[in-house]
Motif scaffolding. Structure first.
Motif, PDB file in Angstrom:
ATOM      1  N   GLN A  23       5.914  -9.407  -6.443  1.00  0.00           N
ATOM      2  CA  GLN A  23       6.979  -8.592  -6.997  1.00  0.00           C
ATOM      3  C   GLN A  23       7.664  -9.345  -8.106  1.00  0.00           C
ATOM      4  OE1 GLN A  23      10.458  -7.566  -4.586  1.00  0.00           O
ATOM      5  NE2 GLN A  23      10.591  -5.610  -5.659  1.00  0.00           N
ATOM      6  N   LEU A  39       6.086  -3.632  -6.902  1.00  0.00           N
ATOM      7  CA  LEU A  39       5.113  -4.365  -6.104  1.00  0.00           C
ATOM      8  C   LEU A  39       3.718  -4.152  -6.688  1.00  0.00           C
ATOM      9  CD1 LEU A  39       6.388  -3.420  -2.561  1.00  0.00           C
ATOM     10  CD2 LEU A  39       6.323  -5.732  -3.485  1.00  0.00           C
ATOM     11  N   TYR A  43       0.883  -8.700  -2.083  1.00  0.00           N
ATOM     12  CA  TYR A  43       1.519  -8.175  -3.276  1.00  0.00           C
ATOM     13  C   TYR A  43       2.317  -9.299  -3.941  1.00  0.00           C
ATOM     14  CZ  TYR A  43       1.130  -3.426  -1.219  1.00  0.00           C
ATOM     15  OH  TYR A  43       0.690  -2.244  -0.672  1.00  0.00           O
ATOM     16  N   ILE A  83      -6.485  -6.551  -0.971  1.00  0.00           N
ATOM     17  CA  ILE A  83      -6.395  -5.787   0.256  1.00  0.00           C
ATOM     18  C   ILE A  83      -7.545  -6.223   1.163  1.00  0.00           C
ATOM     19  CG2 ILE A  83      -7.685  -3.864  -0.764  1.00  0.00           C
ATOM     20  CD1 ILE A  83      -6.091  -1.942   0.992  1.00  0.00           C
ATOM     21  N   LEU A  85      -0.328  -4.909  -6.248  1.00  0.00           N
ATOM     22  CA  LEU A  85      -1.294  -5.290  -5.225  1.00  0.00           C
ATOM     23  C   LEU A  85      -2.281  -6.310  -5.773  1.00  0.00           C
ATOM     24  CD1 LEU A  85      -2.438  -4.748  -2.360  1.00  0.00           C
ATOM     25  CD2 LEU A  85      -3.873  -2.983  -3.414  1.00  0.00           C
ATOM     26  N   GLY A 100      -7.308  -6.004  -5.538  1.00  0.00           N
ATOM     27  CA  GLY A 100      -6.303  -5.008  -5.840  1.00  0.00           C
ATOM     28  C   GLY A 100      -6.217  -4.800  -7.336  1.00  0.00           C
ATOM     29  N   ASP A 101      -5.011  -4.624  -7.824  1.00  0.00           N
ATOM     30  CA  ASP A 101      -4.831  -4.334  -9.238  1.00  0.00           C
ATOM     31  C   ASP A 101      -4.719  -5.586 -10.113  1.00  0.00           C
ATOM     32  OD1 ASP A 101      -2.717  -1.741  -8.000  1.00  0.00           O
ATOM     33  OD2 ASP A 101      -4.768  -1.543  -8.745  1.00  0.00           O
ATOM     34  N   TYR A 125      -2.449  -6.776   3.289  1.00  0.00           N
ATOM     35  CA  TYR A 125      -2.264  -6.724   1.838  1.00  0.00           C
ATOM     36  C   TYR A 125      -1.513  -7.963   1.352  1.00  0.00           C
ATOM     37  CZ  TYR A 125      -2.431  -1.722   3.170  1.00  0.00           C
ATOM     38  OH  TYR A 125      -2.754  -0.498   3.712  1.00  0.00           O
TER      39      TYR A 125
END
Lengths: 111, 113
Positions: free
Chosen positions: A37, A43, A35, A48, A45, A58-59, A33
């Motif tokens: 922050q 966190l 991420y 992935i 994403l 991810g998002d 993954y």
């Protein structure tokens, strides 16, 4: 000793430059993954990866791409970095949905 | 919207007291719930996790309570110590899904001596 490594740990880039963040793990985990922050956001994403050349968004994938050519390595690439990509980036790995092991993080500053 | 939410950005507890950290989630399909601990300038590390087939799990001073009907889980730390001072991140995911975990924003716990 189970370990996730990240290189570099600190990086300063100018807007428009390309950025390569590297991540390695020695646990033969299939899933890895990336991420980021940011204060107040926890966190988030970015991408992935389920195995070599098996990556999913991810998002918040916009502005990022990834590469996984070996199970133990997962790279995050910023083509033409933007100032809003200044953040702390964490890589993690896991065996299926088990514990995620995190790397030490990379602090990226985009000027 | 935020699928996993920690409504308290910070919490201060006296040494020896009980720290209670809360997390709410939206997705009915979540069946894996975890708490991670993060010191400043360090990486998150897993503290404790629980699957949805139980509503409580204890590990030393740590207990996770899961309230599925309320879509809420919490972490209780008994006999809180100054070294418990850190940011606590809750996370939830769906087994058999994408192996994604959704993290909350974090709660900064300060244990004062």
């Amino acid at each position: 000793d189970m370990k996730v490594t990240q290189m570099p740990r600190y990086l300063i880039k100018r807007m428009g430059e390309n950025v390569l963040l590297e991540c390695g793990q020695d646990m033969s985990h299939e899933t890895m993954y990336w991420y980021r922050q940011d204060p107040g956001l926890g966190l988030q994403l970015i991408y992935i990866s389920y195995d070599v050349d098996s990556n999913s968004e991810g998002d918040i994938p916009k502005g990022y791409r990834v590469s996984r050519k070996k199970r133990e390595h997962f790279s995050l690439i910023l083509d033409s970095a933007k100032t809003n990509q200044t953040s702390v980036y964490f890589c993690a790995s896991s065996f299926h949905q088990d514990t995620q092991y995190f790397g030490p993080g990379t602090r990226l500053l985009v000027l | 919207g935020q699928q996993v939410k920690q409504s308290s950005p910070s919490l201060t507890v006296q040494e020896g007291g009980i720290s209670i950290l809360n997390c709410d989630y939206e997705n009915d399909m979540f069946d894996y719930f975890a708490w991670y601990k993060k010191y400043p300038d360090n990486s998150p590390t897993l503290l404790i996790s629980v699957r949805s087939n139980v509503d409580k799990r204890e590990d030393g001073r740590l207990t996770v309570f899961l309230n599925k009907s309320g879509k809420h889980f919490s972490l209780h730390i008994t006999a809180s110590q100054p070294e418990d001072t850190a940011v606590y991140l809750c996370a939830a995911g769906a087994q058999g899904g994408s192996a994604k975990l959704i993290f909350g924003e974090g709660t900064k716990l300060t244990v004062s001596s």
